[in-house]
Design a protein around this motif. Sequence first.
Motif, PDB file in Angstrom:
ATOM      1  N   LYS A  13      55.529   6.338   0.989  1.00 36.80           N
ATOM      2  CA  LYS A  13      54.095   6.579   0.905  1.00 36.80           C
ATOM      3  C   LYS A  13      53.627   7.254   2.187  1.00 36.80           C
ATOM      4  N   CYS A  14      52.618   8.085   2.050  1.00 32.07           N
ATOM      5  CA  CYS A  14      52.025   8.709   3.229  1.00 32.07           C
ATOM      6  C   CYS A  14      51.444   7.629   4.143  1.00 32.07           C
ATOM      7  N   PRO A  15      51.847   7.610   5.417  1.00 32.05           N
ATOM      8  CA  PRO A  15      51.321   6.592   6.334  1.00 32.05           C
ATOM      9  C   PRO A  15      49.847   6.801   6.667  1.00 32.05           C
ATOM     10  N   GLY A  16      49.339   7.995   6.373  1.00 32.88           N
ATOM     11  CA  GLY A  16      47.944   8.277   6.672  1.00 32.88           C
ATOM     12  C   GLY A  16      46.989   7.821   5.588  1.00 32.88           C
ATOM     13  N   CYS A  17      47.390   7.984   4.319  1.00 36.14           N
ATOM     14  CA  CYS A  17      46.449   7.714   3.231  1.00 36.14           C
ATOM     15  C   CYS A  17      47.059   6.898   2.095  1.00 36.14           C
ATOM     16  N   GLY A  18      48.377   6.658   2.126  1.00 38.45           N
ATOM     17  CA  GLY A  18      48.980   5.830   1.096  1.00 38.45           C
ATOM     18  C   GLY A  18      49.359   6.565  -0.175  1.00 38.45           C
ATOM     19  N   VAL A  29      55.703  16.058   2.079  1.00 43.32           N
ATOM     20  CA  VAL A  29      54.312  16.491   2.039  1.00 43.32           C
ATOM     21  C   VAL A  29      53.480  15.471   1.289  1.00 43.32           C
ATOM     22  N   CYS A  30      52.356  15.075   1.892  1.00 45.66           N
ATOM     23  CA  CYS A  30      51.431  14.148   1.253  1.00 45.66           C
ATOM     24  C   CYS A  30      50.911  14.754  -0.045  1.00 45.66           C
ATOM     25  N   ALA A  31      50.920  13.964  -1.127  1.00 43.39           N
ATOM     26  CA  ALA A  31      50.479  14.458  -2.438  1.00 43.39           C
ATOM     27  C   ALA A  31      48.963  14.457  -2.585  1.00 43.39           C
ATOM     28  N   ASN A  32      48.260  13.902  -1.617  1.00 44.22           N
ATOM     29  CA  ASN A  32      46.803  13.819  -1.696  1.00 44.22           C
ATOM     30  C   ASN A  32      46.174  15.162  -1.300  1.00 44.22           C
ATOM     31  N   PRO A  33      45.488  15.845  -2.225  1.00 44.46           N
ATOM     32  CA  PRO A  33      44.922  17.162  -1.898  1.00 44.46           C
ATOM     33  C   PRO A  33      43.840  17.113  -0.832  1.00 44.46           C
ATOM     34  N   GLU A  34      43.299  15.934  -0.545  1.00 46.22           N
ATOM     35  CA  GLU A  34      42.309  15.796   0.522  1.00 46.22           C
ATOM     36  C   GLU A  34      42.961  15.570   1.890  1.00 46.22           C
ATOM     37  N   HIS A  35      44.260  15.296   1.905  1.00 41.98           N
ATOM     38  CA  HIS A  35      44.933  14.918   3.140  1.00 41.98           C
ATOM     39  C   HIS A  35      45.919  16.004   3.574  1.00 41.98           C
ATOM     40  N   ARG A  36      46.881  16.357   2.695  1.00 45.97           N
ATOM     41  CA  ARG A  36      47.746  17.534   2.861  1.00 45.97           C
ATOM     42  C   ARG A  36      48.577  17.486   4.136  1.00 45.97           C
TER      43      ARG A  36
END
Length: 73
Positions: A13-18, A29-36
Amino acid sequence: MTFDFDAVATLLKCPGCGASLILAENSLVCANPEHRFSFPILNGIPQLLAEEALELSVDEWSSLASVDLNKQG
Ligand SMILES: [Zn+2]
Protein backbone atom coordinates in the motif's frame (compact mmCIF):
# COMPACT_ATOMS: atom_id res chain seq x y z
CA MET A 1 17.46 -14.41 -5.62
CA THR A 2 14.77 -12.43 -7.35
CA PHE A 3 11.94 -10.53 -5.82
CA ASP A 4 8.53 -11.54 -7.16
CA PHE A 5 6.95 -8.15 -7.65
CA ASP A 6 3.85 -9.48 -9.33
CA ALA A 7 3.02 -11.46 -6.22
CA VAL A 8 4.04 -8.80 -3.73
CA ALA A 9 3.04 -5.56 -5.45
CA THR A 10 -0.64 -6.26 -4.99
CA LEU A 11 -0.08 -6.54 -1.23
CA LEU A 12 1.75 -3.24 -0.87
CA LYS A 13 0.00 0.00 0.00
CA CYS A 14 1.10 3.56 -0.60
CA PRO A 15 2.59 4.82 2.69
CA GLY A 16 1.29 8.29 1.91
CA CYS A 17 -2.39 7.61 1.27
CA GLY A 18 -3.02 3.87 1.64
CA ALA A 19 -3.93 3.29 -2.02
CA SER A 20 -2.68 0.24 -3.86
CA LEU A 21 0.60 0.47 -5.79
CA ILE A 22 1.11 -0.12 -9.49
CA LEU A 23 4.28 -1.87 -10.63
CA ALA A 24 6.07 0.20 -13.26
CA GLU A 25 9.37 -0.58 -14.96
CA ASN A 26 11.62 0.48 -12.09
CA SER A 27 9.26 2.00 -9.58
CA LEU A 28 6.02 1.47 -7.70
CA VAL A 29 3.39 4.08 -8.46
CA CYS A 30 0.53 5.11 -6.18
CA ALA A 31 -2.81 4.20 -7.79
CA ASN A 32 -4.54 7.24 -6.28
CA PRO A 33 -4.99 9.88 -9.03
CA GLU A 34 -4.97 12.61 -6.36
CA HIS A 35 -1.62 11.46 -4.96
CA ARG A 36 0.44 10.07 -7.91
CA PHE A 37 3.62 9.31 -5.95
CA SER A 38 6.28 7.16 -7.55
CA PHE A 39 8.53 5.10 -5.27
CA PRO A 40 11.83 4.03 -6.86
CA ILE A 41 13.05 0.44 -6.83
CA LEU A 42 16.77 0.47 -6.05
CA ASN A 43 18.82 -2.71 -6.30
CA GLY A 44 15.59 -4.69 -6.37
CA ILE A 45 14.22 -3.11 -3.21
CA PRO A 46 11.19 -0.79 -3.32
CA GLN A 47 11.90 2.46 -1.47
CA LEU A 48 8.55 3.05 0.21
CA LEU A 49 9.58 6.26 1.92
CA ALA A 50 8.01 9.67 1.41
CA GLU A 51 11.52 11.19 1.24
CA GLU A 52 12.40 8.93 -1.72
CA ALA A 53 9.15 9.44 -3.61
CA LEU A 54 8.58 11.62 -6.65
CA GLU A 55 5.22 13.18 -7.40
CA LEU A 56 4.35 12.44 -11.02
CA SER A 57 2.57 14.81 -13.36
CA VAL A 58 -0.94 13.78 -14.38
CA ASP A 59 0.37 12.78 -17.82
CA GLU A 60 3.19 10.64 -16.42
CA TRP A 61 0.90 9.02 -13.89
CA SER A 62 -1.91 8.23 -16.33
CA SER A 63 0.47 6.63 -18.83
CA LEU A 64 1.87 4.33 -16.12
CA ALA A 65 -1.52 3.62 -14.55
CA SER A 66 -3.25 2.93 -17.85
CA VAL A 67 -0.56 0.44 -18.90
CA ASP A 68 -1.15 -1.49 -15.71
CA LEU A 69 -4.92 -1.29 -15.96
CA ASN A 70 -4.79 -2.61 -19.50
CA LYS A 71 -2.68 -5.52 -18.31
CA GLN A 72 -5.17 -6.41 -15.62
CA GLY A 73 -8.19 -5.97 -17.86
ZN1 LIG B 1 -0.55 7.45 -2.48
